[in-house]
Design a protein around this motif. Structure first.
Motif, PDB file in Angstrom:
ATOM      1  N   THR A 161       6.063  -1.151   7.089  1.00 21.61           N
ATOM      2  CA  THR A 161       5.061  -2.081   7.610  1.00 21.61           C
ATOM      3  C   THR A 161       3.645  -1.603   7.331  1.00 21.61           C
ATOM      4  O   THR A 161       2.775  -2.393   6.948  1.00 21.61           O
ATOM      5  N   LEU A 162       3.418  -0.317   7.497  1.00 21.25           N
ATOM      6  CA  LEU A 162       2.059   0.216   7.338  1.00 21.25           C
ATOM      7  C   LEU A 162       1.730   0.575   5.885  1.00 21.25           C
ATOM      8  O   LEU A 162       0.550   0.717   5.547  1.00 21.25           O
ATOM      9  N   CYS A 163       2.742   0.727   5.050  1.00 22.60           N
ATOM     10  CA  CYS A 163       2.529   1.010   3.626  1.00 22.60           C
ATOM     11  C   CYS A 163       3.399   0.053   2.801  1.00 22.60           C
ATOM     12  O   CYS A 163       4.304   0.483   2.081  1.00 22.60           O
ATOM     13  N   VAL A 183      -5.739 -10.463   9.025  1.00 25.65           N
ATOM     14  CA  VAL A 183      -4.742  -9.708   9.788  1.00 25.65           C
ATOM     15  C   VAL A 183      -4.407  -8.392   9.085  1.00 25.65           C
ATOM     16  O   VAL A 183      -4.328  -7.337   9.698  1.00 25.65           O
ATOM     17  N   TYR A 184      -4.211  -8.479   7.764  1.00 29.90           N
ATOM     18  CA  TYR A 184      -3.754  -7.319   6.991  1.00 29.90           C
ATOM     19  C   TYR A 184      -4.889  -6.619   6.239  1.00 29.90           C
ATOM     20  O   TYR A 184      -4.633  -5.881   5.291  1.00 29.90           O
ATOM     21  N   ALA A 185      -6.122  -6.817   6.678  1.00 28.59           N
ATOM     22  CA  ALA A 185      -7.283  -6.296   5.947  1.00 28.59           C
ATOM     23  C   ALA A 185      -7.188  -4.789   5.703  1.00 28.59           C
ATOM     24  O   ALA A 185      -7.473  -4.301   4.598  1.00 28.59           O
ATOM     25  N   THR A 186      -6.778  -4.031   6.709  1.00 31.70           N
ATOM     26  CA  THR A 186      -6.694  -2.572   6.551  1.00 31.70           C
ATOM     27  C   THR A 186      -5.684  -2.197   5.477  1.00 31.70           C
ATOM     28  O   THR A 186      -5.926  -1.288   4.664  1.00 31.70           O
ATOM     29  N   LEU A 187      -4.556  -2.892   5.440  1.00 33.04           N
ATOM     30  CA  LEU A 187      -3.534  -2.602   4.441  1.00 33.04           C
ATOM     31  C   LEU A 187      -3.997  -3.015   3.049  1.00 33.04           C
ATOM     32  O   LEU A 187      -3.723  -2.320   2.061  1.00 33.04           O
ATOM     33  N   GLY A 191      -4.798  -0.829  -0.643  1.00 30.28           N
ATOM     34  CA  GLY A 191      -4.175  -1.105  -1.931  1.00 30.28           C
ATOM     35  C   GLY A 191      -2.900  -1.920  -1.903  1.00 30.28           C
ATOM     36  O   GLY A 191      -2.260  -2.107  -2.944  1.00 30.28           O
ATOM     37  N   ALA A 192      -2.489  -2.413  -0.742  1.00 35.52           N
ATOM     38  CA  ALA A 192      -1.275  -3.217  -0.677  1.00 35.52           C
ATOM     39  C   ALA A 192      -1.463  -4.515  -1.460  1.00 35.52           C
ATOM     40  O   ALA A 192      -2.457  -5.219  -1.257  1.00 35.52           O
ATOM     41  N   PRO A 193      -0.534  -4.872  -2.352  1.00 36.78           N
ATOM     42  CA  PRO A 193      -0.652  -6.136  -3.096  1.00 36.78           C
ATOM     43  C   PRO A 193      -0.458  -7.335  -2.165  1.00 36.78           C
ATOM     44  O   PRO A 193       0.411  -7.318  -1.295  1.00 36.78           O
ATOM     45  N   PHE A 194      -1.266  -8.353  -2.344  1.00 41.78           N
ATOM     46  CA  PHE A 194      -1.177  -9.587  -1.570  1.00 41.78           C
ATOM     47  C   PHE A 194      -0.781 -10.707  -2.520  1.00 41.78           C
ATOM     48  O   PHE A 194      -1.463 -10.973  -3.502  1.00 41.78           O
ATOM     49  N   ILE A 195       0.345 -11.351  -2.227  1.00 35.94           N
ATOM     50  CA  ILE A 195       0.840 -12.445  -3.069  1.00 35.94           C
ATOM     51  C   ILE A 195       0.749 -13.731  -2.264  1.00 35.94           C
ATOM     52  O   ILE A 195       1.535 -13.957  -1.335  1.00 35.94           O
ATOM     53  N   GLY A 196      -0.225 -14.557  -2.588  1.00 31.15           N
ATOM     54  CA  GLY A 196      -0.386 -15.838  -1.927  1.00 31.15           C
ATOM     55  C   GLY A 196       0.391 -16.918  -2.655  1.00 31.15           C
ATOM     56  O   GLY A 196       0.348 -17.014  -3.879  1.00 31.15           O
ATOM     57  N   THR A 197       1.119 -17.739  -1.909  1.00 31.59           N
ATOM     58  CA  THR A 197       1.934 -18.771  -2.517  1.00 31.59           C
ATOM     59  C   THR A 197       2.150 -19.881  -1.493  1.00 31.59           C
ATOM     60  O   THR A 197       1.495 -19.917  -0.442  1.00 31.59           O
TER      61      THR A 197
END
Length: 438
Positions: A161-163, A183-187, A191-197
Motif C-alpha cells: 500500500t505504501l510502496c 489522496v495519493y499525493a505522497t505516494l 514515484g508511484a505510477p498513476f494510471i488513469g482510465t
C-alpha cells in the motif's frame, strides 16, 4: 484530507491505517461492533506484519477512528472508499455483490443530507466489469463513482500500500481523478505510477492481473506433472524459463497451487462474467487453470499415500502449514487444510502446525488435531507434509526431527527445504516434479 473507509476487513483495515499513516484523517466504518472495538484499540483482527503498530500509532495520533454509522461517514468526508468483500456465490462461480451494493445503497441515503457539493465513492473491492456503471445509476446528482482496485498481497500488504507498483484509477471526470491524485499525493511524489482510465478498465485490471498470475502458477504445476512422468526437474525448468525476461521468474514456483481469498474466486468470477456477456470462450482456459490448481491437491494426497505405504489407515500424518500462504493467518481456500482434511477422511490421524493460523484452522476444521510446536506435531508421524512455506520451516533440524517421528518420510510440496540435508539425516524425501535421488 478527510476520508472514510467502508468495510474494515483485510483490505479496509490495511487501507484505512495506511491512509492515516500518510497524514489523512480517516474514519473506518463497519457493522461488526467487535471488529470496530478491536481496531479502535489498535488490535487488528487478523495477522499482518506491521499493521498492529501502524494502527496503534495512527489511532493514538487521532488520525484514525472507527464507527458503525454510514450516516456519520456521509457527514465526515466527501470521499469514501468501499472495501467490502465480494465472495463467491455458493451456487455458482459468480461474485456475490450484496456487500458492495449494501454499502453504496446505505451511503446514498445520507448523501442527500451531506454538506458537500460533490461526493466521490471509490470502489476498491474486486468486482465484475460493469459494476461501477450499474451502481452509478442510483447515485444522487452530486455524487459519482470511481474504481481504484487494490493489489495487496497478504503478508506484505502494508508495504504494497505504501510502496505500490501502480495506482489504477478508473474515473468519469477530471474532478474525480484530481481527487484521487490528492489522496495519493505522497505516494505519487515518491514515484508511484498513476494510471488513469475509465471505471470498466479499472475493474478489469484486477481480474485480468489475477487471472494471468493464476495461469502462470497452474502452467508450471502442469509442467511439474510432465516432469514426474519423464524424470525431468521442474525447479531447473522453472529457473530456465524465468531467466527469459519476457516470462520472468515470479509466480513460476511449482507446488501445491494457489489458494486464499483472491485468485480462486477471482478467476471463477471472471469466467462467470465473461459467460454472462456471451464471451465464455474467450476465457475458457481459466476453467482448466482452476482444474490444474485443484488437481495439485489430489496429487499431493496421492504422493502422501505412497509415502505412507499405500494406505492412510492407522497412519499418523504431520502437516506443516495451515495458512494459505506464509506471513498470514488466513485459511480461506487453504490448499494445506484441504489436503489435511482429505487425508483425515481417508483414515489417517492428522496433526497440524502453523506459526499463526492454528486458532483459525481449529475453528474451521475441529476434527483435525493441532500442535503449537513442530516437534509435537511430528511426534510418531509416519509422513511429514510441508504444505505452507513458512521461513521457520527452512530452519528445522532434520536430525532432531528424525528422533521424534516414527518413519522419517518427508513430502516437500513447496520446494523450499534443503532436501539434501534431510536426505543426509536419513529421511526419505519426495518433492513433486523433481527426480528421486535416493
Amino acid at each position: 484530507m478527510r476520508l472514510t473507509v467502508i468495510g474494515t476487513g483485510y483490505v479496509g483495515a490495511v487501507h484505512a491505517a495506511c491512509l492515516a499513516e500518510l497524514g489523512h484523517e480517516v474514519l473506518g466504518v463497519d457493522l461488526d461492533t467487535e471488529r470496530i472495538a478491536a481496531l479502535a484499540a489498535g488490535r487488528p483482527p487478523f495477522y499482518e506484519p506491521g499493521l498492529g503498530a501502524m494502527l496503534r500509532r495512527t489511532v493514538d495520533a487521532g488520525r484514525l477512528r472507527f464507527s458503525g454509522s454510514l450516516a456519520e461517514a456521509a457527514g465526515f468526508a466527501d470521499t469514501h472508499f468501499v472495501c467490502v468483500g465480494t465472495p463467491q456465490l455458493p451456487d455458482s462461480g459468480a461474485a456475490d455483490l450484496r456487500h458492495v451494493e449494501s454499502a453504496v445503497t446505505g451511503l446514498t441515503a445520507p448523501l442527500h443530507r451531506t454538506p458537500y457539493d460533490h461526493v466521490l465513492i471509490v470502489g476498491k473491492s474486486t468486482v465484475p466489469v460493469g459494476t461501477a456503471d450499474r451502481l452509478a445509476r442510483d447515485l444522487p446528482a452530486h455524487a459519482e463513482i470511481a474504481w481504484n482496485p487494490e493489489f495487496l498481497r497478504e503478508g506484505c500488504a502494508v508495504r504494497d500500500t505504501l510502496c505500490p507498483e501502480r495506482i489504477v484509477a478508473g474515473v468519469s471526470s477530471a474532478w474525480a481523478e484530481a481527487r484521487l491524485r490528492q489522496v495519493y499525493a505522497t505516494l505519487l511524489e515518491a514515484g508511484a505510477p498513476f494510471i488513469g482510465t475509465d471505471p470498466a478498465t479499472a475493474e478489469l485490471v484486477k481480474l485480468a492481473s489475477n487471472s494471468f498470475l493464476a495461469t502462470k502458477v497452474s502452467f508450471i504445476n502442469a509442467m511439474s506433472e510432465i516432469c514426474d512422468a519423464t524424470g525431468a526437474d521442474v525447479l531447473t525448468l522453472a529457473a530456465a524459463m524465468g531467466a527469459d525476461p519476457r516470462i520472468g521468474p515470479r509466480f513460476l514456483a511449482p507446488g501445491l497451487g494457489f489458494g486464499g481469498s483472491c485468485l480462486p474466486k477471482d478467476i471463477r468470477a471472471f469466467a462467470a462474467r465473461a459467460e454472462a456477456l456471451g464471451l465464455g470462450k474467450s476465457v475458457a482456459f481459466l476453467r482448466e487453470v482452476d482444474e490444474i490448481n485443484t488437481r495439485q491437491r489430489r496429487r499431493t494426497v496421492e504422493f502422501a499415500r505412497r509415502l505412507a505405504g499405500g494406505t492412510f489407515t492407522e497412519r499418523h500424518i504431520a502437516i506443516l502449514g495451515a495458512a494459505f500462504k506464509p506471513d498470514s493467518d488466513d485459511i480461506r481456500d487453504s490448499a494445506a487444510l484441504a489436503v489435511a482434511e482429505t487425508i483425515r477422511r481417508l483414515g489417517a490421524r492428522v496433526r497440524v502446525h502453523d506459526p499463526e493460523a492454528v486458532d483459525n484452522a481449529r475453528a474451521a476444521h475441529p476434527a483435525l488435531q493441532y500442535a503449537l510446536d513442530v516437534a509435537k506435531a511430528c511426534e510418531q508421524a509416519d509422513v511429514v507434509l510441508h504444505l505452507t512455506e513458512w521461513p521457520q520451516y527452512r530452519e528445522l533440524d532434520p536430525v532432531a526431527l528424525a528422533s521424534v517421528v516414527r518413519v522419517p518420510a518427508l513430502l516437500d510440496t513447496r520446494h523450499t527445504l534443503d532436501t539434501r540435508a534431510w536426505r543426509a539425516a536419513g529421511w526419505t524425501v519426495r518433492a513433486p516434479g523433481r527426480p528421486r535421488l535416493d
